[in-house]
Design a protein around this motif. Structure first.
Motif, mmCIF file in Angstrom:
data_model
loop_
_atom_site.group_PDB
_atom_site.id
_atom_site.type_symbol
_atom_site.label_atom_id
_atom_site.label_comp_id
_atom_site.label_asym_id
_atom_site.label_seq_id
_atom_site.Cartn_x
_atom_site.Cartn_y
_atom_site.Cartn_z
ATOM 1 N N UNK A 98 0.832 -1.201 0.000
ATOM 2 C CA UNK A 98 0.000 0.000 0.000
ATOM 3 C C UNK A 98 0.868 1.252 0.000
ATOM 4 N N UNK A 99 1.928 1.238 0.799
ATOM 5 C CA UNK A 99 2.834 2.385 0.882
ATOM 6 C C UNK A 99 3.532 2.637 -0.455
ATOM 7 N N UNK A 100 3.935 1.570 -1.119
ATOM 8 C CA UNK A 100 4.707 1.708 -2.367
ATOM 9 C C UNK A 100 3.818 2.050 -3.551
ATOM 10 N N UNK A 101 2.640 1.426 -3.632
ATOM 11 C CA UNK A 101 1.799 1.573 -4.822
ATOM 12 C C UNK A 101 0.635 2.537 -4.643
ATOM 13 N N UNK A 102 0.329 2.911 -3.392
ATOM 14 C CA UNK A 102 -0.851 3.737 -3.077
ATOM 15 C C UNK A 102 -2.153 3.029 -3.422
ATOM 16 N N UNK A 103 -2.081 1.701 -3.591
ATOM 17 C CA UNK A 103 -3.279 0.906 -3.847
ATOM 18 C C UNK A 103 -3.375 -0.150 -2.752
ATOM 19 N N UNK A 104 -4.534 -0.205 -2.088
ATOM 20 C CA UNK A 104 -4.675 -1.098 -0.943
ATOM 21 C C UNK A 104 -5.344 -2.399 -1.347
ATOM 22 N N UNK A 105 -4.673 -3.500 -1.084
ATOM 23 C CA UNK A 105 -5.254 -4.827 -1.292
ATOM 24 C C UNK A 105 -4.900 -5.701 -0.110
ATOM 25 N N UNK A 106 -5.847 -6.505 0.330
ATOM 26 C CA UNK A 106 -5.608 -7.369 1.481
ATOM 27 C C UNK A 106 -5.422 -8.821 1.068
#
Length: 228
Positions: A151-159
């Motif tokens: 999330x920090x690197x891509x600004x896209x959150x996936x669980x």
């Protein structure tokens, strides 16, 4: 229920890749409008945590009273899924979302719940099998760290880790509990297999994460050169 449409607005803040994402999102879309107004997002978080305590209690009761109390753990996993899956979605639905508050609370409760579940298995497992309970918690924690760094690197959150996500993990462990009631002792070897699978998944996801880090580093360096 099969004709239930997915409310895409509820899931626009995260990307899901898990196997059960489609039926899960349909079910959540069905449930969210039916949650009573008095039940808040924090209340649903508390329900999810209650589910984790039920799983811990199921191991303790199975060890000290009767094996069939592991059924309580299967119910606990559903209760945990219900609270954990709906707390953030209900906030979106009611336009009361608190992005960073919710994100922080979700991560903390996920970790605390994982520790309680692992602790339950450690109490239940005999002898050296207790170490696999520690390994399971550590490996799941590793997976959580990968998720946050992605999330920090891509600004896209996936669980999710590819086709597997928290829901699939809950289903797998519920099957393991059911199998343990039919074949006592089988859970010890099932947990070892889960640990091995998580180890390979984590190594693969770590490699992908580092590749994403390299790509972002190169992109940022190029942007700096272009701005000079």
């Amino acid at each position: 229920m099969s004709s239930q449409k997915i409310n895409k607005k509820l899931f626009e803040d995260r990307k899901r890749t898990n196997i059960l994402s489609n039926p899960e999102q349909k079910f959540i879309s069905y449930l969210v409008p039916r949650i009573p107004n008095w039940l808040s997002s924090d209340g649903l978080t508390a329900i999810g945590f209650l589910g984790s305590l039920m799983i811990l209690a199921s191991f303790l009761l199975a060890e000290n009273v009767h094996l069939n109390y592991l059924l309580l753990g299967i119910v606990g996993f559903f209760v945990q899924w219900f609270g954990d899956s709906l707390d953030g979605r209900i906030a979106f639905y009611r336009n009361k979302s608190r992005k960073w508050y919710g994100f922080a609370l979700d991560i903390i409760m996920d970790w605390v719940s994982t520790v309680f579940i692992g602790l339950g298995y450690v109490f239940y497992a005999p002898g050296d099998f207790k170490y696999s309970g520690f390994a399971l918690v550590a490996l799941y924690g590793w997976a959580m760290i990968i998720s946050q760094l992605r999330y920090k690197i891509t600004d896209k959150y996936t669980i999710d880790a590819g086709l597997l996500g928290p829901t699939e993990i809950r289903v797998v462990i519920s099957i393991v509990l059911l199998l343990e009631m039919i074949i006592p002792g089988s859970i010890n070897y099932s947990v070892i297999l889960i640990c091995i699978a998580l180890l390979f998944i984590n190594f693969s996801d770590t490699k992908k994460l580092l590749d994403l880090g390299d790509i972002r580093d190169a992109s940022e360096k190029q942007n700096k050169l272009n701005n000079q």
